[in-house]
Design a protein around this motif. Sequence first.
Motif, PDB file in Angstrom:
ATOM      1  N   ARG A   1       6.630  12.685   1.772  1.00  0.00           N
ATOM      2  CA  ARG A   1       5.849  13.360   2.797  1.00  0.00           C
ATOM      3  C   ARG A   1       4.373  13.407   2.437  1.00  0.00           C
ATOM      4  NH1 ARG A   1       3.911  17.959   3.199  1.00  0.00           N
ATOM      5  NH2 ARG A   1       5.116  18.890   1.501  1.00  0.00           N
ATOM      6  N   ARG A   2       4.117  13.759   1.170  1.00  0.00           N
ATOM      7  CA  ARG A   2       2.708  13.813   0.752  1.00  0.00           C
ATOM      8  C   ARG A   2       2.065  12.435   0.859  1.00  0.00           C
ATOM      9  NH1 ARG A   2       4.371  17.319  -3.389  1.00  0.00           N
ATOM     10  NH2 ARG A   2       4.313  15.664  -4.951  1.00  0.00           N
ATOM     11  N   ALA A   3       2.808  11.413   0.451  1.00  0.00           N
ATOM     12  CA  ALA A   3       2.272  10.052   0.549  1.00  0.00           C
ATOM     13  C   ALA A   3       1.982   9.710   2.008  1.00  0.00           C
ATOM     14  CB  ALA A   3       3.265   9.056  -0.047  1.00  0.00           C
ATOM     15  N   ALA A   4       2.894  10.140   2.897  1.00  0.00           N
ATOM     16  CA  ALA A   4       2.702   9.855   4.324  1.00  0.00           C
ATOM     17  C   ALA A   4       1.437  10.520   4.840  1.00  0.00           C
ATOM     18  CB  ALA A   4       3.920  10.343   5.110  1.00  0.00           C
ATOM     19  N   GLU A   5       1.205  11.753   4.389  1.00  0.00           N
ATOM     20  CA  GLU A   5      -0.026  12.443   4.799  1.00  0.00           C
ATOM     21  C   GLU A   5      -1.251  11.679   4.304  1.00  0.00           C
ATOM     22  OE1 GLU A   5       0.286  16.408   3.341  1.00  0.00           O
ATOM     23  OE2 GLU A   5       1.954  16.927   4.693  1.00  0.00           O
ATOM     24  N   ARG A   6      -1.188  11.289   3.048  1.00  0.00           N
ATOM     25  CA  ARG A   6      -2.323  10.583   2.466  1.00  0.00           C
ATOM     26  C   ARG A   6      -2.607   9.296   3.224  1.00  0.00           C
ATOM     27  NH1 ARG A   6      -2.120   8.895  -3.799  1.00  0.00           N
ATOM     28  NH2 ARG A   6      -2.311   6.753  -3.047  1.00  0.00           N
ATOM     29  N   LEU A   7      -1.541   8.637   3.669  1.00  0.00           N
ATOM     30  CA  LEU A   7      -1.692   7.344   4.336  1.00  0.00           C
ATOM     31  C   LEU A   7      -1.902   7.502   5.847  1.00  0.00           C
ATOM     32  CD1 LEU A   7       1.231   5.581   2.471  1.00  0.00           C
ATOM     33  CD2 LEU A   7      -1.168   4.916   2.292  1.00  0.00           C
ATOM     34  N   HIS A   8      -1.794   8.755   6.332  1.00  0.00           N
ATOM     35  CA  HIS A   8      -1.907   9.018   7.768  1.00  0.00           C
ATOM     36  C   HIS A   8      -0.874   8.241   8.577  1.00  0.00           C
ATOM     37  CE1 HIS A   8      -6.057   9.776   6.161  1.00  0.00           C
ATOM     38  NE2 HIS A   8      -5.746  10.943   6.653  1.00  0.00           N
ATOM     39  N   VAL A   9       0.351   8.277   8.109  1.00  0.00           N
ATOM     40  CA  VAL A   9       1.459   7.730   8.892  1.00  0.00           C
ATOM     41  C   VAL A   9       2.595   8.748   8.848  1.00  0.00           C
ATOM     42  CG1 VAL A   9       0.918   5.301   8.469  1.00  0.00           C
ATOM     43  CG2 VAL A   9       2.444   6.522   6.905  1.00  0.00           C
ATOM     44  N   ALA A  10       3.595   8.539   9.681  1.00  0.00           N
ATOM     45  CA  ALA A  10       4.742   9.441   9.688  1.00  0.00           C
ATOM     46  C   ALA A  10       5.647   9.121   8.503  1.00  0.00           C
ATOM     47  CB  ALA A  10       5.511   9.297  10.996  1.00  0.00           C
ATOM     48  N   GLN A  11       6.357  10.137   8.036  1.00  0.00           N
ATOM     49  CA  GLN A  11       7.164   9.957   6.830  1.00  0.00           C
ATOM     50  C   GLN A  11       8.258   8.899   6.969  1.00  0.00           C
ATOM     51  OE1 GLN A  11      10.525  12.020   6.799  1.00  0.00           O
ATOM     52  NE2 GLN A  11      11.036  10.346   5.414  1.00  0.00           N
TER      53      GLN A  11
ATOM     54  N   ALA B   1       9.791   1.355   5.038  1.00  0.00           N
ATOM     55  CA  ALA B   1       8.999   0.343   4.341  1.00  0.00           C
ATOM     56  C   ALA B   1       9.548   0.091   2.937  1.00  0.00           C
ATOM     57  CB  ALA B   1       7.537   0.781   4.273  1.00  0.00           C
ATOM     58  N   ILE B   2       9.867   1.170   2.237  1.00  0.00           N
ATOM     59  CA  ILE B   2      10.376   1.010   0.874  1.00  0.00           C
ATOM     60  C   ILE B   2      11.727   0.311   0.888  1.00  0.00           C
ATOM     61  CG2 ILE B   2      11.189   2.255  -1.159  1.00  0.00           C
ATOM     62  CD1 ILE B   2       8.155   2.115  -0.841  1.00  0.00           C
ATOM     63  N   ARG B   3      12.564   0.691   1.840  1.00  0.00           N
ATOM     64  CA  ARG B   3      13.877   0.032   1.918  1.00  0.00           C
ATOM     65  C   ARG B   3      13.696  -1.467   2.146  1.00  0.00           C
ATOM     66  NH1 ARG B   3      16.725  -0.855   6.108  1.00  0.00           N
ATOM     67  NH2 ARG B   3      15.770   0.732   7.430  1.00  0.00           N
ATOM     68  N   GLN B   4      12.794  -1.804   3.056  1.00  0.00           N
ATOM     69  CA  GLN B   4      12.560  -3.227   3.343  1.00  0.00           C
ATOM     70  C   GLN B   4      12.027  -3.947   2.107  1.00  0.00           C
ATOM     71  OE1 GLN B   4       9.940  -2.754   6.661  1.00  0.00           O
ATOM     72  NE2 GLN B   4      11.572  -3.067   8.178  1.00  0.00           N
TER      73      GLN B   4
ATOM     74  N   ARG C   1       0.839  -1.203   0.000  1.00  0.00           N
ATOM     75  CA  ARG C   1       0.000   0.000   0.000  1.00  0.00           C
ATOM     76  C   ARG C   1       0.870   1.248   0.000  1.00  0.00           C
ATOM     77  NH1 ARG C   1      -2.148   0.177   4.960  1.00  0.00           N
ATOM     78  NH2 ARG C   1      -3.161   2.141   4.408  1.00  0.00           N
ATOM     79  N   TYR C   2       1.924   1.215   0.820  1.00  0.00           N
ATOM     80  CA  TYR C   2       2.803   2.371   0.901  1.00  0.00           C
ATOM     81  C   TYR C   2       3.490   2.603  -0.440  1.00  0.00           C
ATOM     82  CZ  TYR C   2       2.136   1.966   5.946  1.00  0.00           C
ATOM     83  OH  TYR C   2       1.597   1.908   7.195  1.00  0.00           O
ATOM     84  N   PHE C   3       3.972   1.523  -1.022  1.00  0.00           N
ATOM     85  CA  PHE C   3       4.669   1.672  -2.309  1.00  0.00           C
ATOM     86  C   PHE C   3       3.743   2.314  -3.341  1.00  0.00           C
ATOM     87  CE2 PHE C   3       5.326  -0.116  -6.567  1.00  0.00           C
ATOM     88  CZ  PHE C   3       6.507   0.551  -6.869  1.00  0.00           C
ATOM     89  N   ILE C   4       2.517   1.837  -3.391  1.00  0.00           N
ATOM     90  CA  ILE C   4       1.575   2.382  -4.371  1.00  0.00           C
ATOM     91  C   ILE C   4       1.384   3.883  -4.142  1.00  0.00           C
ATOM     92  CG2 ILE C   4      -0.848   2.381  -5.079  1.00  0.00           C
ATOM     93  CD1 ILE C   4      -0.864  -0.640  -4.648  1.00  0.00           C
TER      94      ILE C   4
END
Lengths: 308, 308
Positions: free
Chosen positions: A22-32, A38-41, A10-13
Amino acid sequence: MVRHLQPHIRYFIAIAEELHFRRAAERLHVAQPVLSRAIRQLEDQLGVILLQRSRRNVSLTAAGSVFLEECYLAREAMKRAEQRAIKANKGESGRLIVGYTDFAINGVLPSILATFHSHLAEVSIDLVRCDSHEQLEAIEGGRLDVGFLTGPVSGAGLRQVTVHEAPYMAVLPYHHPLADLESVPLKALSEEVFVLGNMHTWRHFVSQIKALCFEAGFIPRVVKEAPNSDSIFGLVAAQMGVTIYPDCDLNHNRRDIILRPLADTEAKLITEMVWSSSSTNPVVARFVDVVTRTRTNRVPRCRQERGQ
Amino acid sequence: MVRHLQPHIRYFIAIAEELHFRRAAERLHVAQPVLSRAIRQLEDQLGVILLQRSRRNVSLTAAGSVFLEECYLAREAMKRAEQRAIKANKGESGRLIVGYTDFAINGVLPSILATFHSHLAEVSIDLVRCDSHEQLEAIEGGRLDVGFLTGPVSGAGLRQVTVHEAPYMAVLPYHHPLADLESVPLKALSEEVFVLGNMHTWRHFVSQIKALCFEAGFIPRVVKEAPNSDSIFGLVAAQMGVTIYPDCDLNHNRRDIILRPLADTEAKLITEMVWSSSSTNPVVARFVDVVTRTRTNRVPRCRQERGQ
DNA sequence: CACCACTGATACCCTGAAGGTATCAAAACA
DNA sequence: TGTTTTGATACCTTCAGGGTATCAGTGGTG
């Protein structure tokens, strides 16, 4: 909406769509930082760099583009899985195994199925041609969801609704003397010889005919047993004997036999819709519901006359 | 194998297959209570009972069957996503945008693409017809992965391999006096009028022809500029003038013009494969690799003679 | 050129979801 | 009746995943 894909996906998408952590983090309601990790993993697990990120710019690598497209498909597949499960639970989707007899398929069943299909197109129906007594066994054994079979039916754990009643008719060769009558008294057939269905597949029906004759005071002399309707009518047409048959569409297609109502009996061939009261398939309840609510529309039928 | 679906889904699949919590737990290498809880949570989230479980028996509900089938699809989609990403990373899958000129598409490009396709069928290639100078811009701008264009090429950040060299030929009308010669000295064309490609799309090529003539001591008198090869040959056949054209397949299909080698020059039209050294698409490296390794197989060509 | 705004990455902490163990209760069977 | 086997429950433990604070480049600006 339930989340069945790993958060990483979900995060990758989201990041691939925003191309901005940062914008993705806002959209997902999680911290940046969550996304950075997550992406590194995800990249470590796959052994593939998905996002080319500098301090100022985030872009998809070629592999990332490919992965994104496939992730969309997987996400859709998962959404679809949920929705279909929920629909199946409400009986709006899924599979229904329906048994039928010759009488049913030549009578009310086609219009019933058409009605149901127009109500719930997402249910796929498997039709199985099956004799009445076999259907009952199959329903009790859970191998059949719904049966359309010749009644009367009795059995613990079975529920039923009468979907059709067809008066019995005398079926006579074209030049038979009784064909002159408007209706034929059952007793008039006592001296005739009978063509009937064989006991293996026509068990329910034949035993009813015999009971009918017995009530009228005679035992029918059966000279021929036939395996199917066409054979029975053919043998009658060939003047091998007469028979008694319910009044259904099938009869009216032949010009070499004559049908006459029975005068002194109200007996009818009853077609029952039968299902198990312990059925766990919600589609069954749904099906039964639709059928009983729309059961009234009977197909009108005109009377056949001899000679033109 | 990475696990991108929620564990719940994996667990559900295993239990649905085994129809047995303990065996499924063993297969998944987790403790059995984990599965009890996972299924309960999954069912709570969906609001759907998926597994009918008594103390002795586990069976799929109708909704469970539907969900299982869809879970299989989702799982396959996710597996496919991983594999395609990994392949894309190795350059074995993905998309390649390839530019080409008329010379390339009428020369070596078809066999190159065929070879590449047989090596890596999973790479989809987008072909873009594009003039040489436009291709160079597109490659530098990252809009094109690989270009097949008319050399010579110079540019920082560009890498190139010569894929074809075609000697220049004199193209003459069928009854032209010079057609009697085995080969035509370039100087012999100094008094002729020329048909050439227009400067917009044929920039690279036309400037080379002019340079060639200049070296031979004359400036070609251009009477006609044409937009494409067919027009050029048509105008030559119509005796509007002569032209110089590289020796490629296209020439040999016409019977109304004559091709003769140029006698006093070694100049050739060079077709280069060009790509960006900073390209991040692994398919590019892979493509270049395949092409350079199989570059040797040239198509042999027979000489054309006048008058049958 | 100093400064600032903004990016993604890192370090570190904390919580709770997910996994483990022990055990239960019902059913099947000897 | 006792034993075995089943899935469910209670409760403990752990680490994946989320949070905060901060860093280190980058690019724009006065």
